[in-house]
Design a protein around this motif. Sequence first.
Motif, PDB file in Angstrom:
ATOM      1  N   LEU A 187       0.580  -1.204   0.111  1.00 37.45           N
ATOM      2  CA  LEU A 187      -0.151  -0.050  -0.034  1.00 37.45           C
ATOM      3  C   LEU A 187       0.757   1.350   0.114  1.00 37.45           C
ATOM      4  O   LEU A 187       0.547   2.482  -0.401  1.00 37.45           O
ATOM      5  CB  LEU A 187      -0.890   0.030   1.198  1.00 37.45           C
ATOM      6  N   THR A 188       2.096   1.144   0.509  1.00 35.62           N
ATOM      7  CA  THR A 188       3.022   2.394   0.971  1.00 35.62           C
ATOM      8  C   THR A 188       3.645   2.463  -0.422  1.00 35.62           C
ATOM      9  O   THR A 188       4.749   3.423  -0.150  1.00 35.62           O
ATOM     10  CB  THR A 188       3.319   2.447   1.950  1.00 35.62           C
ATOM     11  N   GLU A 189       4.287   1.228  -1.060  1.00 37.17           N
ATOM     12  CA  GLU A 189       5.434   1.481  -2.112  1.00 37.17           C
ATOM     13  C   GLU A 189       4.597   2.027  -3.437  1.00 37.17           C
ATOM     14  O   GLU A 189       3.683   1.624  -4.052  1.00 37.17           O
ATOM     15  CB  GLU A 189       5.677  -0.052  -2.126  1.00 37.17           C
ATOM     16  N   PRO A 190       5.693   3.078  -3.904  1.00 40.83           N
ATOM     17  CA  PRO A 190       5.061   3.908  -5.202  1.00 40.83           C
ATOM     18  C   PRO A 190       4.981   2.961  -6.303  1.00 40.83           C
ATOM     19  O   PRO A 190       5.819   1.886  -6.381  1.00 40.83           O
ATOM     20  CB  PRO A 190       6.272   4.761  -5.420  1.00 40.83           C
ATOM     21  N   ALA A 191       4.026   2.819  -7.096  1.00 45.98           N
ATOM     22  CA  ALA A 191       3.908   2.196  -8.350  1.00 45.98           C
ATOM     23  C   ALA A 191       3.743   0.847  -8.066  1.00 45.98           C
ATOM     24  O   ALA A 191       3.995   0.071  -9.064  1.00 45.98           O
ATOM     25  CB  ALA A 191       5.058   2.491  -9.321  1.00 45.98           C
ATOM     26  N   THR A 192       3.094   0.531  -7.208  1.00 45.97           N
ATOM     27  CA  THR A 192       2.667  -0.800  -6.762  1.00 45.97           C
ATOM     28  C   THR A 192       1.537  -0.952  -6.453  1.00 45.97           C
ATOM     29  O   THR A 192       0.859  -0.473  -6.035  1.00 45.97           O
ATOM     30  CB  THR A 192       3.696  -1.407  -5.615  1.00 45.97           C
ATOM     31  N   THR A 193       0.594  -2.322  -6.997  1.00 49.15           N
ATOM     32  CA  THR A 193      -0.623  -2.534  -6.997  1.00 49.15           C
ATOM     33  C   THR A 193      -0.785  -3.554  -5.898  1.00 49.15           C
ATOM     34  O   THR A 193      -0.037  -4.793  -5.894  1.00 49.15           O
ATOM     35  CB  THR A 193      -1.330  -2.971  -8.161  1.00 49.15           C
ATOM     36  N   ALA A 194      -1.453  -3.389  -4.960  1.00 54.38           N
ATOM     37  CA  ALA A 194      -1.632  -4.467  -3.856  1.00 54.38           C
ATOM     38  C   ALA A 194      -2.883  -5.258  -4.163  1.00 54.38           C
ATOM     39  O   ALA A 194      -3.829  -4.866  -4.486  1.00 54.38           O
ATOM     40  CB  ALA A 194      -2.015  -3.804  -2.483  1.00 54.38           C
TER      41      ALA A 194
END
Length: 386
Positions: A187-194
């Motif tokens: 949720l907090t990592e840029p450019a990442t989909t959870a």
Amino acid sequence: MRVYLRLIKITVALLLLNLLSGCWDIKEIQDVNYITALGIDYEDGNFIIYTQMLDFSYVAKAETGKSDKPAQVWTGKTTGKTLNMAISQVFNSAQERTVWSHISCIIMSENYLKTDIVKNTDTLNRYQEVRWTPWVFGTKESIERLLTTTAFFNLSPLKTLLHEPLQEYKQKSYIVPVRYFDFVAQLTEPATTALLPNLTIDSSTWKLNKKNDPKLIIDGAYALSSEGKYNGLLKNNELSGLRWLQEETRRSSINVKKDGVHAAFVYLEDPKIRRSLKMVHGVPRYQVHIESRANVTEALTEITETEIEKLAAEVIKQEILDTYNNGLKIKSDVYSLEHLLFKQKTGIWKQLQQSSDDLLDENSLDFVTVKVNIEFVGMMKLPKKP
């Protein structure tokens, strides 16, 4: 003199005993409420907390064998204007001290996922007893019903998909189970989909004495982009290609057709995944290469090993592309391809992000290659070549 020395020794011993820590405040297991599962819902401006408690004396017996009585499961429901207020209401009628450190799963309703999930999850993180290791799920189902769905053979409720999803996943890998710490990190990592597994109930497959016996299943996943923005739910049939791009995949199956007819059933194991990025006229383009071992468990027509390898590779490639496009329909990067751009070319990623909300389109995934290597075909050998 000897009496005097003996009195000194006794006095010293008594003083030392006073320094020893005791267990005067120890509580027996039956005197403590152990929360084993936590559910979070949101409705009409209120947060709703569901809790599951088990009789741990029963659990201890169930661990040593099957019981002739169903497990006892208590569920609680409390509400509050904030998540913390809803949680604190649990203590009002708990009767005994409540311990949160045994939570092994957290269920989040779809309504809750649509709130400011990062902010609200931070509230949960501040409870020191709640560990970072529980499995986490999303759902549209009644959370109370999920918490009371039983295991087979009157086994402990801890022997359900809710608390132990990993063993089933190893046998049939589809939607990878997610730990709470991984979910928060995504949720907090840029450019990442959870991707949060969607937990639901199958009421038709199993029967007990000719009566439906509901069991938990995972059907699809909720997609949340960076900072917890809710994108939507994709079901299993819309995410068939996701398993081929998950490092955790151990074993998954496909049907192979030849001339439109079912020809073989193939299990693929431990796919090797390689992702790459190239810039074409300032636009990011992504490539994916998959290589996997395969076992043929069913051959229904005249077909060779070479044909099965080729046709299986085509099926996997099409599933990867279909899943990618299904993600685009809900504006979701289900493979987190954009994270490659963020890691490798952060400056370009920032520039493109400022100029466009969508950094992916139907052409972004422009190259997919798949190689399948058959290792086992059973006792009945298949010809190698046509």
